[in-house]
Scaffold this motif. Structure first.
Motif, PDB file in Angstrom:
ATOM      1  N   ASN A 208      -3.910   9.351   3.211  1.00  0.00           N
ATOM      2  CA  ASN A 208      -3.949   8.598   4.465  1.00  0.00           C
ATOM      3  C   ASN A 208      -3.479   9.443   5.638  1.00  0.00           C
ATOM      4  O   ASN A 208      -4.146   9.520   6.662  1.00  0.00           O
ATOM      5  CB  ASN A 208      -3.090   7.343   4.361  1.00  0.00           C
ATOM      6  N   GLU A 209      -2.316  10.047   5.517  1.00  0.00           N
ATOM      7  CA  GLU A 209      -1.767  10.885   6.578  1.00  0.00           C
ATOM      8  C   GLU A 209      -1.850  12.335   6.122  1.00  0.00           C
ATOM      9  O   GLU A 209      -1.111  12.771   5.257  1.00  0.00           O
ATOM     10  CB  GLU A 209      -0.308  10.515   6.864  1.00  0.00           C
TER      11      GLU A 209
ATOM     12  N   GLN B 281       0.848  -1.186   0.000  1.00  0.00           N
ATOM     13  CA  GLN B 281       0.000   0.000   0.000  1.00  0.00           C
ATOM     14  C   GLN B 281       0.884   1.236   0.000  1.00  0.00           C
ATOM     15  O   GLN B 281       1.896   1.285   0.696  1.00  0.00           O
ATOM     16  CB  GLN B 281      -0.898   0.028   1.233  1.00  0.00           C
TER      17      GLN B 281
ATOM     18  N   LYS C 180      -9.279  14.137   3.544  1.00  0.00           N
ATOM     19  CA  LYS C 180      -8.866  13.002   4.381  1.00  0.00           C
ATOM     20  C   LYS C 180      -9.027  11.691   3.626  1.00  0.00           C
ATOM     21  O   LYS C 180      -8.218  10.774   3.778  1.00  0.00           O
ATOM     22  CB  LYS C 180      -9.691  13.008   5.675  1.00  0.00           C
ATOM     23  N   ASN C 181     -10.061  11.583   2.789  1.00  0.00           N
ATOM     24  CA  ASN C 181     -10.277  10.367   2.008  1.00  0.00           C
ATOM     25  C   ASN C 181      -9.224  10.194   0.925  1.00  0.00           C
ATOM     26  O   ASN C 181      -8.900   9.073   0.548  1.00  0.00           O
ATOM     27  CB  ASN C 181     -11.677  10.391   1.385  1.00  0.00           C
TER      28      ASN C 181
ATOM     29  N   VAL D  46       1.554   4.895   1.116  1.00  0.00           N
ATOM     30  CA  VAL D  46       1.163   5.810   2.180  1.00  0.00           C
ATOM     31  C   VAL D  46       1.454   7.217   1.676  1.00  0.00           C
ATOM     32  O   VAL D  46       2.596   7.557   1.409  1.00  0.00           O
ATOM     33  CB  VAL D  46       1.962   5.535   3.474  1.00  0.00           C
TER      34      VAL D  46
END
Length: 132
Positions: free
Chosen positions: A94-95, A53, A90-91, A55
């Motif tokens: 991730n951070e 994934q 936010k969607n 990030v």
């Protein structure tokens, strides 16, 4: 035996003033270049994975003007739509980190309102300041 002085011979001198200038400029260039680079970065060739994934770390700016206008990434947003707009960001990432730019005349309650929204959404928030 030849006792005559040898005045006819050309002297063997090397003028290094031009080379000194070049060496000084090279030294200066490497000193400046070494301060620009980040010494804490280690370049790695990471292995590839099909199930890994990504990030993503993203920073967005939220600004509050003196007349209480809210801007997210230079787009004006109403106070009621601020939470929904930040949820959209936010969607995507991730951070997420919010850099909050607030006019110094804005009441602290309006700043805390933005901080509460960030806390509800579990988003990191940083308050931007100017150096003295």
């Amino acid at each position: 035996m030849n006792l005559r002085k040898r005045h006819n011979r050309a002297s063997a001198e090397v003028h290094t003033s031009a080379m000194n200038d070049i060496m000084f400029f090279l030294l200066l260039f490497f000193l400046i270049a070494s301060t620009v680079t980040n010494p804490n970065v280690i370049k790695l060739m990471l292995p590839k994975s099909s199930s890994g994934q990504a990030v993503s770390k993203k920073t967005i700016t939220v600004s509050v003007t003196q007349d209480l206008r809210y801007y997210v990434e230079k787009k004006e947003v109403s106070v009621e739509a601020l939470q929904a707009t930040l949820e959209g960001y936010k969607n995507i990432a991730n951070e997420l980190t919010i850099v909050l730019h607030v006019d110094r005349t804005v009441a602290i309650q309006d700043v805390v309102q933005v901080m509460d929204i960030a806390q509800k959404l579990n988003i990191k928030l940083v308050l931007a300041t100017e150096p003295k």
